[in-house]
Design an enzyme around this catalytic site. Structure first.
Site, PDB file in Angstrom:
ATOM      1  N   GLU A 261     -37.218 -20.071  35.615  1.00 25.29           N
ATOM      2  CA  GLU A 261     -36.225 -21.118  35.333  1.00 25.29           C
ATOM      3  C   GLU A 261     -34.865 -20.473  35.528  1.00 25.29           C
ATOM      4  OE1 GLU A 261     -36.787 -24.222  34.624  1.00 25.29           O
ATOM      5  OE2 GLU A 261     -38.906 -24.264  34.080  1.00 25.29           O
ATOM      6  N   CYS A 295     -27.596 -24.456  32.455  1.00 27.54           N
ATOM      7  CA  CYS A 295     -28.127 -24.349  33.815  1.00 27.54           C
ATOM      8  C   CYS A 295     -27.952 -25.687  34.542  1.00 27.54           C
ATOM      9  CB  CYS A 295     -29.592 -23.945  33.790  1.00 27.54           C
ATOM     10  SG  CYS A 295     -30.584 -24.960  32.692  1.00 27.54           S
TER      11      CYS A 295
HETATM   12  P1  NAD Z   1     -29.254 -13.207  32.768  1.00 24.62           P
HETATM   13  O1  NAD Z   1     -29.964 -13.324  34.049  1.00 24.62           O
HETATM   14  O2  NAD Z   1     -28.129 -12.251  32.655  1.00 24.62           O
HETATM   15  O3  NAD Z   1     -30.297 -12.782  31.593  1.00 24.62           O
HETATM   16  C1  NAD Z   1     -31.380 -13.608  31.225  1.00 24.62           C
HETATM   17  C2  NAD Z   1     -32.433 -12.756  30.527  1.00 24.62           C
HETATM   18  O4  NAD Z   1     -33.044 -11.895  31.483  1.00 24.62           O
HETATM   19  C3  NAD Z   1     -31.893 -11.843  29.435  1.00 24.62           C
HETATM   20  O5  NAD Z   1     -32.821 -11.778  28.378  1.00 24.62           O
HETATM   21  C4  NAD Z   1     -31.772 -10.513  30.157  1.00 24.62           C
HETATM   22  O6  NAD Z   1     -31.791  -9.395  29.265  1.00 24.62           O
HETATM   23  C5  NAD Z   1     -32.999 -10.551  31.042  1.00 24.62           C
HETATM   24  N1  NAD Z   1     -32.941  -9.733  32.260  1.00 24.62           N
HETATM   25  C6  NAD Z   1     -31.874  -9.510  33.063  1.00 24.62           C
HETATM   26  N2  NAD Z   1     -32.234  -8.750  34.123  1.00 24.62           N
HETATM   27  C7  NAD Z   1     -33.559  -8.517  33.995  1.00 24.62           C
HETATM   28  C8  NAD Z   1     -34.519  -7.801  34.771  1.00 24.62           C
HETATM   29  N3  NAD Z   1     -34.187  -7.153  35.911  1.00 24.62           N
HETATM   30  N4  NAD Z   1     -35.803  -7.769  34.357  1.00 24.62           N
HETATM   31  C9  NAD Z   1     -36.169  -8.424  33.233  1.00 24.62           C
HETATM   32  N5  NAD Z   1     -35.303  -9.101  32.434  1.00 24.62           N
HETATM   33  C10 NAD Z   1     -34.011  -9.140  32.813  1.00 24.62           C
HETATM   34  O7  NAD Z   1     -28.781 -14.682  32.367  1.00 24.62           O
HETATM   35  P2  NAD Z   1     -27.820 -15.149  31.182  1.00 24.62           P
HETATM   36  O8  NAD Z   1     -26.419 -14.769  31.487  1.00 24.62           O
HETATM   37  O9  NAD Z   1     -28.394 -14.761  29.855  1.00 24.62           O
HETATM   38  O10 NAD Z   1     -27.986 -16.749  31.301  1.00 24.62           O
HETATM   39  C11 NAD Z   1     -27.319 -17.531  32.231  1.00 24.62           C
HETATM   40  C12 NAD Z   1     -28.182 -17.825  33.437  1.00 24.62           C
HETATM   41  O11 NAD Z   1     -29.428 -18.393  33.037  1.00 24.62           O
HETATM   42  C13 NAD Z   1     -27.554 -18.865  34.357  1.00 24.62           C
HETATM   43  O12 NAD Z   1     -27.775 -18.500  35.682  1.00 24.62           O
HETATM   44  C14 NAD Z   1     -28.302 -20.140  34.000  1.00 24.62           C
HETATM   45  O13 NAD Z   1     -28.267 -21.113  35.008  1.00 24.62           O
HETATM   46  C15 NAD Z   1     -29.666 -19.597  33.760  1.00 24.62           C
HETATM   47  N6  NAD Z   1     -30.469 -20.501  32.932  1.00 24.62           N
HETATM   48  C16 NAD Z   1     -31.440 -21.236  33.555  1.00 24.62           C
HETATM   49  C17 NAD Z   1     -32.179 -22.152  32.828  1.00 24.62           C
HETATM   50  C18 NAD Z   1     -33.234 -22.999  33.477  1.00 24.62           C
HETATM   51  O14 NAD Z   1     -34.051 -23.575  32.753  1.00 24.62           O
HETATM   52  N7  NAD Z   1     -33.269 -23.124  34.796  1.00 24.62           N
HETATM   53  C19 NAD Z   1     -31.954 -22.294  31.440  1.00 24.62           C
HETATM   54  C20 NAD Z   1     -30.967 -21.514  30.852  1.00 24.62           C
HETATM   55  C21 NAD Z   1     -30.234 -20.618  31.614  1.00 24.62           C
END
Ligand code: NAD
Length: 507
Positions: A261, A295
């Site tokens: 997601e 998102c």
């Molecule tokens: P992010 O990608 O920085 O982090 C999300 C999560 O992934 C965190 O828990 C982070 O620690 C973990 N993470 C990061 N890199 C990783 C890796 N290489 N391996 C494993 N885990 C890793 O995102 P954010 O800043 O917390 O959230 C914002 C983003 O999330 C936006 O792009 C938003 O659109 C997206 N989002 C999508 C949805 C959806 O349902 N499509 C919902 C909410 C947020």
């Protein structure tokens, strides 16, 4: 007030290392500050999950799975019913904590907890509906059917902007499906995660199913460890597209399953047939709500050229009337961004927009006050500007124009992401065109409502770089189970499929 809220949520060790773990006596990980983005001050410090802790948690999850999967699904549903009740009791406190830790306004903080409750209710009903198909067999006296079995311990990685609702989308479904959950929340929002875990701990203790819900507080390194861990057959990952690419590659490398997601770059089309009052209200919530940190946030407004100037004027007036302030105060519609980096990224995106030919119509500045506040911003832009194709997680709305509906749909579909989309029109023909196979290419397509604020009853998720996953309602539960096709021969013959003959000659 804050201390009392934490106490009611069972979080007593504020500022001295709130434990981010269950069933572990000596957590060994680093510490994570939970910061109030409206003030920039630290609410609490949460002890993270170290390597040894992680091993214990995942080994324990595997042991718990061996038992939990044998519970009848409706009995598993009863545990989730109790979880929903516990969340109802704590809705106000947990909602306030979401507001304090993420900066979203109180109504949205409480709405997020309501979404968790709704997911629990949905999952309880689902626990009696994990149906498989019965399939007509081509062989006489044979019966074919599908059944669904639990998958295993499921890794759930969540983003900061929905610190608890996305966990509930996954956890409530996975639990009734017979899976055990290992959750890694965003390091930006560790405190709400610990609060949810405490609620889960009580429900699990009441039902003798300790180890069903597990929490690993940590940063990217724990997430990477989960993605590579063969004991977790499914990794559900919510976050940026860049994160999704890395997680997907690692999970695919061990032939595991990913449920992704990821980021969106959502658009609304406003046609000359639209009810403009409705459109204005929807655009405001979709673009400004949650400070542009959903998102599904509206990032591109595609307006018919005949309406563009007048609609932009109305939008500017509406933007000017939005109250910015502490997100727990009544009347405030816009709180802070999550952190200083988010402010810097927004300002950098606006610089890029200017350099690429965009014009800032209103907003665009950081507020001179503690915390991470910005003005909601409207930018007159062109669809081919590179910055318009990116997801900047901030309240920037790009205004684009079009001449005919085909062009509008082409602009809408021209970005890499494919999450949410909408059209405002009272024309049935325009609406149906938008919803047809040559219309929106997104996972969510709405008519006369905005891009933000999905109900849990539908399957939520998006196409293309948004990752293709579907969570929450509809048949999203199938991702958390393994499908088994069974054939029973109730006869005395052994006919082979496709009429194949394989008979030992009689002598
Ligand atoms: P992010 O990608 O920085 O982090 C999300 C999560 O992934 C965190 O828990 C982070 O620690 C973990 N993470 C990061 N890199 C990783 C890796 N290489 N391996 C494993 N885990 C890793 O995102 P954010 O800043 O917390 O959230 C914002 C983003 O999330 C936006 O792009 C938003 O659109 C997206 N989002 C999508 C949805 C959806 O349902 N499509 C919902 C909410 C947020």
């Amino acid at each position: 007030m804050f201390t009392e809220v934490l106490q009611r949520l069972g979080l007593n060790a504020v500022n001295s290392g709130t434990r981010g773990l269950t069933s572990i006596d000596q957590p060994t990980g680093s510490r994570f500050a939970s910061v109030n983005p409206a003030t920039g001050t630290t609410l609490a410090t949460v002890v993270g999950t170290g390597e040894a802790d992680y091993e214990q948690i995942v080994a324990g999850a595997s042991r718990t799975f061996a038992t939990w999967r044998t519970w009848p699904a409706p009995r598993r549903g009863e545990v989730i019913r109790q979880l929903g009740q516990a969340l109802r009791q704590h809705k106000a406190d947990l909602g306030l904590l979401v507001t304090l830790e993420t900066g979203k306004i109180l109504s949205e903080g409480e709405g997020e907890v309501q979404e968790m409750i709704d997911m629990c209710d949905f999952a309880v009903g689902l626990s009696r509906q994990l149906h498989g198909l019965t399939i007509a067999s081509e062989r006489s006296a044979h019966r074919m059917f599908e059944q669904w079995h639990p998958l295993g311990p499921v890794g759930v990685i969540t983003a900061f902007n929905f610190p608890v609702a996305v966990w509930a989308w996954n956890a409530a479904l996975a639990a009734v499906c017979g899976d055990v959950i290992v959750w890694k929340p965003s390091p930006q929002t560790p405190l709400t995660a610990v609060a949810v875990q405490k609620i889960c701990d009580r429900v699990m203790a009441d039902n003798n199913c300790e180890g069903l819900f597990n929490l690993c507080v940590g940063d990217v390194s724990i997430g990477e460890r989960m993605a590579a861990d063969r004991r977790l057959p499914l990794i559900s990952a919510t976050g940026s597209c860049a994160m999704g690419c890395r997680v997907a590659a690692t999970v695919a490398g061990r032939l595991g399953r990913s449920l992704l997601e990821l980021g969106g770059n959502n658009a609304v089309i406003i046609t000359p047939q639209a009810n403009l009052d409705l459109a204005l209200r929807a655009v405001l919530f979709s673009a400004v709500g949650t400070v542009g940190q959903r998102c599904t946030t509206l990032r591109r407004l595609i307006v018919h050229e005949s309406l563009a100037d007048s609609f932009a004027t109305k939008l500017r007036q509406a933007y000017a009337s939005i109250l910015i302030g502490d997100p727990w105060q009544p009347g405030v519609l816009l709180g802070p961004l999550i952190n200083d980096r988010a402010v810097t990224q927004m300002l950098a995106a606006l610089d890029n927009a200017r350099q690429q030919g965009g014009e800032i119509l209103c907003g665009g500045r950081r507020l001179d006050r503690p915390g991470f506040f910005v003005e909601p911003t409207l930018v007159s832009a062109h669809a081919n500007m590179p910055i318009v194709r990116e997801e900047t997680f901030a309240p920037i709305l790009y205004l684009l124009t079009y001449r005919d509906l085909d062009e509008a749909i082409a602009i809408q579909n021209s970005v890499e992401q494919g999450l949410s989309s909408a059209i405002f029109t009272d024309s049935l023909t325009e609406a149906e065109t938008f919803l047809s196979a040559r219309g929106s290419d997104c996972g969510i397509a709405n008519v006369n409502i905005g891009t933000s604020g999905a109900e849990i009853g539908g399957a939520f998720g998006g196409e293309k770089d948004t990752g293709g996953g579907r969570e929450a309602g509809s048949d999203a539960w199938k991702a958390y189970m393994r499908r088994q096709t069974c054939t029973i021969n109730g006869g005395r013959e052994l006919p082979l499929a496709q009429g194949v003959r394989f008979e030992i000659p009689t002598t």
